[in-house]
Motif scaffolding. Sequence first.
Motif, mmCIF file in Angstrom:
data_model
loop_
_atom_site.group_PDB
_atom_site.id
_atom_site.type_symbol
_atom_site.label_atom_id
_atom_site.label_comp_id
_atom_site.label_asym_id
_atom_site.label_seq_id
_atom_site.Cartn_x
_atom_site.Cartn_y
_atom_site.Cartn_z
ATOM 1 N N TYR A 97 19.210 3.332 10.949
ATOM 2 C CA TYR A 97 19.032 3.885 10.080
ATOM 3 C C TYR A 97 17.046 3.848 9.905
ATOM 4 O O TYR A 97 16.168 3.468 10.062
ATOM 5 N N TYR A 98 16.961 5.221 9.240
ATOM 6 C CA TYR A 98 15.780 5.743 9.460
ATOM 7 C C TYR A 98 15.690 5.109 7.838
ATOM 8 O O TYR A 98 16.205 6.521 7.104
ATOM 9 N N LEU A 99 14.540 5.155 6.921
ATOM 10 C CA LEU A 99 14.311 4.853 5.786
ATOM 11 C C LEU A 99 13.145 5.440 5.212
ATOM 12 O O LEU A 99 12.074 4.534 5.482
ATOM 13 N N PHE A 100 13.248 6.466 4.249
ATOM 14 C CA PHE A 100 11.961 6.632 3.709
ATOM 15 C C PHE A 100 11.846 6.681 2.540
ATOM 16 O O PHE A 100 12.187 6.583 1.883
ATOM 17 N N PHE A 101 10.445 6.266 2.573
ATOM 18 C CA PHE A 101 9.815 5.713 1.299
ATOM 19 C C PHE A 101 8.695 6.337 0.409
ATOM 20 O O PHE A 101 7.587 6.852 1.542
ATOM 21 N N ASN A 102 8.772 7.171 -0.618
ATOM 22 C CA ASN A 102 7.934 7.608 -1.329
ATOM 23 C C ASN A 102 6.512 7.372 -1.649
ATOM 24 O O ASN A 102 6.002 5.655 -1.627
ATOM 25 N N LYS A 103 5.476 7.568 -0.625
ATOM 26 C CA LYS A 103 4.342 6.984 -0.633
ATOM 27 C C LYS A 103 3.517 6.764 -1.438
ATOM 28 O O LYS A 103 3.034 6.180 -2.041
ATOM 29 N N GLU A 104 3.842 7.746 -3.037
ATOM 30 C CA GLU A 104 2.947 7.560 -4.730
ATOM 31 C C GLU A 104 3.357 6.341 -4.711
ATOM 32 O O GLU A 104 2.950 6.219 -5.621
ATOM 33 N N ASN A 105 4.875 6.019 -4.779
ATOM 34 C CA ASN A 105 5.436 5.100 -5.992
ATOM 35 C C ASN A 105 6.482 3.992 -5.316
ATOM 36 O O ASN A 105 6.503 2.796 -5.336
ATOM 37 N N ASN A 106 5.874 4.259 -3.871
ATOM 38 C CA ASN A 106 6.795 3.299 -3.184
ATOM 39 C C ASN A 106 8.492 2.966 -3.176
ATOM 40 O O ASN A 106 8.907 1.752 -2.503
ATOM 41 N N LEU A 107 8.724 3.874 -3.650
ATOM 42 C CA LEU A 107 10.214 3.806 -3.762
ATOM 43 C C LEU A 107 11.147 4.672 -2.922
ATOM 44 O O LEU A 107 11.072 5.687 -2.017
#
Length: 156
Positions: A97-107
Amino acid sequence: MDIYKNHVSGILIIKKIKETTHRVVLTSDFGNKLIDFEVSENDFKLNYVLPDLDKKIVINFLKSDFQELLRQKYPVNESFENENSRIYLSKIEKKNYYLFFNKENNLLKQIIYTKNNKEKIDFSFDAKKHIFADSLNLQHKDFKINIKLFQITETE
């Protein structure tokens, strides 16, 4: 929901009924129940299915898709970054599983599920808060199945 060349639309309700179990109900736009099941990481209980949807392949896809979607724990084996995301790799059995979190809002914005080094499902999220997604797009890579879910608020 698009399954091969068939389109099904309606209202999907997902409710957490126990610590690890969710109840999923899909109704038509008019409120008729199409499918009702309970799902956890290791269990699946079908409460009701409309006879036209009562196909083994449909039930198995919904079971596995929602088990993957509602997975709660992802042990982190590796982490990386790209220009827009922090990416965490979680290995569970033969699944990655590759989980991508937005760097700007950490979502969380995307989970890519792979098996035997082949991409199987792409879960893409649009969210404003950590606790729920405003929309979800579930795209199978080896079958013509696409599920789009949108949150309905009281003002809609």
